[in-house]
Design a protein around this motif. Structure first.
Motif, short mmCIF file in Angstrom:
data_model
loop_
_atom_site.label_atom_id
_atom_site.label_comp_id
_atom_site.label_asym_id
_atom_site.label_seq_id
_atom_site.Cartn_x
_atom_site.Cartn_y
_atom_site.Cartn_z
N VAL A 270 1.12 13.53 -4.13
CA VAL A 270 2.06 12.47 -3.76
C VAL A 270 1.31 11.46 -2.90
O VAL A 270 0.68 11.82 -1.89
N THR A 271 1.36 10.20 -3.30
CA THR A 271 0.67 9.12 -2.59
C THR A 271 1.70 8.24 -1.91
O THR A 271 2.68 7.83 -2.53
N THR A 272 1.48 7.96 -0.62
CA THR A 272 2.44 7.13 0.10
C THR A 272 1.80 6.52 1.35
O THR A 272 0.73 6.96 1.78
N TRP A 273 2.47 5.51 1.88
CA TRP A 273 2.07 4.93 3.17
C TRP A 273 2.70 5.74 4.29
O TRP A 273 3.83 6.19 4.19
N VAL A 274 1.97 5.90 5.40
CA VAL A 274 2.55 6.50 6.60
C VAL A 274 2.09 5.70 7.81
O VAL A 274 1.09 4.98 7.76
N GLY A 275 2.84 5.83 8.89
CA GLY A 275 2.42 5.27 10.17
C GLY A 275 2.98 3.90 10.46
O GLY A 275 3.17 3.08 9.56
N GLU A 276 3.22 3.67 11.75
CA GLU A 276 3.62 2.36 12.24
C GLU A 276 2.53 1.78 13.12
O GLU A 276 2.16 0.62 13.01
N VAL A 277 2.02 2.60 14.04
CA VAL A 277 0.93 2.15 14.92
C VAL A 277 -0.32 1.89 14.10
O VAL A 277 -1.04 0.91 14.30
N LYS A 278 -0.61 2.76 13.15
CA LYS A 278 -1.76 2.61 12.26
C LYS A 278 -1.32 2.97 10.85
O LYS A 278 -1.03 4.13 10.57
N LYS A 279 -1.24 1.98 9.98
CA LYS A 279 -0.82 2.23 8.60
C LYS A 279 -1.98 2.81 7.80
O LYS A 279 -3.12 2.40 7.96
N GLU A 280 -1.64 3.74 6.94
CA GLU A 280 -2.67 4.38 6.12
C GLU A 280 -2.04 4.95 4.86
O GLU A 280 -0.89 5.41 4.88
N ILE A 281 -2.80 4.90 3.76
CA ILE A 281 -2.38 5.58 2.53
C ILE A 281 -2.83 7.03 2.62
O ILE A 281 -4.01 7.30 2.88
N VAL A 282 -1.88 7.95 2.42
CA VAL A 282 -2.23 9.37 2.50
C VAL A 282 -1.77 10.08 1.23
O VAL A 282 -0.92 9.58 0.48
N TYR A 283 -2.37 11.24 1.00
CA TYR A 283 -2.03 12.07 -0.16
C TYR A 283 -1.48 13.40 0.35
O TYR A 283 -2.06 14.03 1.24
N HIS A 284 -0.37 13.81 -0.20
CA HIS A 284 0.24 15.07 0.16
C HIS A 284 0.30 15.98 -1.06
O HIS A 284 0.34 15.51 -2.19
N GLY A 285 0.30 17.27 -0.80
CA GLY A 285 0.48 18.21 -1.90
C GLY A 285 -0.53 19.33 -1.89
O GLY A 285 -1.53 19.31 -1.16
N ASP A 286 -0.28 20.30 -2.72
CA ASP A 286 -1.11 21.50 -2.79
C ASP A 286 -2.51 21.19 -3.34
O ASP A 286 -3.46 21.93 -3.09
N LEU A 287 -2.65 20.08 -4.07
CA LEU A 287 -3.93 19.72 -4.67
C LEU A 287 -5.03 19.64 -3.62
O LEU A 287 -6.15 20.13 -3.82
N LEU A 288 -4.74 19.01 -2.49
CA LEU A 288 -5.76 18.84 -1.46
C LEU A 288 -6.13 20.17 -0.82
O LEU A 288 -7.32 20.46 -0.60
#
Length: 351
Positions: A270-288
Motif C-alpha cells: 500500500v502506497t500513501t502519503w503520511v505526515g504533516e511536519v514532514k511529508k513522505e511517501i511510504v509503503y505499508h504491508g507484509d511485502l516489506l
C-alpha cells in the motif's frame, strides 16, 4: 545478455533542467527589463541564451567545486554565487560585444563602453540572484526527487493505493566491524562514498530509492518497470560492479573493500502519503517485512543475494544466472514456509 543502461534523459537530466530553467529565467529577465531592446525582433534572444549559459556554468562549477560543500551551506552558497557571477559577467562582456557587432553594427569598443555604462551593474545583480536561485534549485532537487514533486502536485497517493511492487533491501556487510575499525566519522564517509557510487547502477536499473536506513538502502520498482529487461535482477550485479571499479580507491582511502548483501521479493504494498511536519511517501504491508527477512537469510546461506520463489517465477528462464534452491524456509513472523533461492551471475553477463 546486455545489462540495463542509464537512459539518455537521466544521464543528462541536470543539463536538460539547466537549459529549460535557465532559458526561462533569461526570457523573463529580458521581458521585464530593457535588455536586448536594441535588437528589435531578436530582443528576447540574448536574455534566453544568457540564462541558459548561466545554468550551464553553474552545473559545470558545481561538479568542480564539490569540495566546498564541506563548509556551511550559507557560506558555500554565497561563495559559489560570487564565483559564478564573475564568470558569467566575463561571458556577458564577450557575448554583448559579439551581438552588438552583428546586430547593431557597432564597433567592439562602442559596444563595450555602452554595456559597461548601461548594463554592467544590472546584469551583475541578475547573475548573482540567478546563481543563488539555481544553486538552491539544485540543492532542493537532490533532497526531493522529481517523483516526489510529480506525485505531490498530481495528488497521487493522497489516498492509500495498493500496488504490485518489487523491493530490494541492500545492506552493508560487517558494518559493526568496519565502524569499530574506522571510527564513526570515517565509516560515515565510507557509506557516503558507497551510496554515491551506487548512483549509476540505480539509474540504469530505474530503481527508486525508498529509504536510506543507516547502512541499508531500500530500493523499489513498480513491477512493470523492474521486470523490463530484468532490471531488478541485474541491479544487484550493477551495484557490485560499481564497487569493483572503485576497489583501488577504497583500499587506498579505507584500507578495505566494502561488501553488501541483498534480498528481493515481489508482491503487493500500500502506497500513501503520511505526515504533516514532514511529508513522505511510504509503503505499508507484509511485502516489506518479508523482503527484510529474506535479506537476513544471506548470512545463513553464506551468500550475498537471496530472492523469493515469487520473483524467480516471473523472470525469464534463459537468463545467464544460476539459481540455487535453499529449501522451504520458515521466516520469522511468517506462518507458512517460503522457497528461497541464491543467485549467481554467469561470466557471460556483460555490459
Amino acid at each position: 545478455m546486455k545489462l540495463p543502461q542509464i537512459p539518455f534523459y537521466k544521464k543528462y537530466n541536470l543539463i536538460f533542467k539547466a537549459i529549460i530553467g535557465g532559458g526561462a529565467l533569461g526570457l523573463v529577465y529580458a521581458e521585464i527589463s530593457d535588455a536586448g531592446s536594441g535588437f528589435e525582433y531578436l530582443r528576447l534572444l540574448p536574455g534566453t541564451i544568457i540564462g541558459i549559459f548561466i545554468s550551464l556554468v553553474i552545473i559545470t562549477f558545481e561538479k568542480s567545486l564539490i569540495n566546498l560543500n564541506k563548509y556551511s551551506f550559507i557560506g558555500t552558497m554565497l561563495l559559489k554565487a560570487l564565483i559564478y557571477s564573475i564568470n558569467i559577467l566575463m561571458f556577458l562582456l564577450f557575448f554583448v560585444v559579439i551581438f552588438s557587432e552583428l546586430l547593431s553594427h557597432l564597433t567592439y569598443r562602442e559596444a563595450l563602453n555602452n554595456y559597461v555604462k548601461d548594463r554592467l551593474f544590472e546584469d551583475f545583480i541578475f547573475s548573482l540572484g540567478a546563481s543563488i536561485f539555481l544553486i538552491l534549485f539544485l540543492e532542493i532537487s537532490t533532497l526531493l526527487s522529481s517523483r516526489f514533486f510529480y506525485n505531490y502536485f498530481t495528488g497521487k497517493y493522497h489516498r492509500p493505493v495498493q500496488e504490485e511492487r518489487i523491493f530490494m533491501f541492500v545492506d552493508v556487510k560487517s558494518s559493526t566491524t568496519m565502524a569499530e575499525q574506522l571510527g564513526d566519522i570515517l565509516y560515515s564517509k565510507l557509506l557516503q562514498d558507497l551510496f554515491n557510487d551506487f548512483t549509476d547502477a540505480i539509474l540504469a536499473s530505474r530503481a527508486e530509492v525508498y529509504q536510506y536506513a543507516g547502512d541499508e538502502i531500500i530500493l523499489t520498482w513498480k513491477t512493470s518497470t523492474g521486470l523490463k529487461e530484468q532490471r531488478c535482477l541485474y541491479c544487484f550485479y550493477l551495484l557490485r560492479q560499481s564497487i569493483i571499479r572503485k576497489e583501488e580507491y577504497y583500499l587506498k582511502t579505507y584500507n578495505l573493500i566494502p561488501k553488501f548483501k541483498a534480498g528481493m521479493h515481489i508482491g503487493t504494498a500500500v502506497t500513501t502519503w503520511v505526515g504533516e511536519v514532514k511529508k513522505e511517501i511510504v509503503y505499508h504491508g507484509d511485502l516489506l517485512n518479508t523482503t527484510s527477512r529474506i535479506q537476513c537469510k544471506c548470512n545463513d546461506f553464506n551468500h550475498d543475494f537471496v530472492i523469493s520463489e515469487a520473483i524467480k517465477e516471473v523472470l525469464p528462464k534463459d537468463l545467464p544466472v544460476t539459481y540455487t534452491h535453499q529449501g522451504e524456509i520458515h521466516l520469522r513472523g511468517k506462518a507458512n514456509p517460503m522457497k528461497l533461492f541464491t543467485v549467481d551471475f554467469s561470466p557471460e553477463t556483460s555490459g
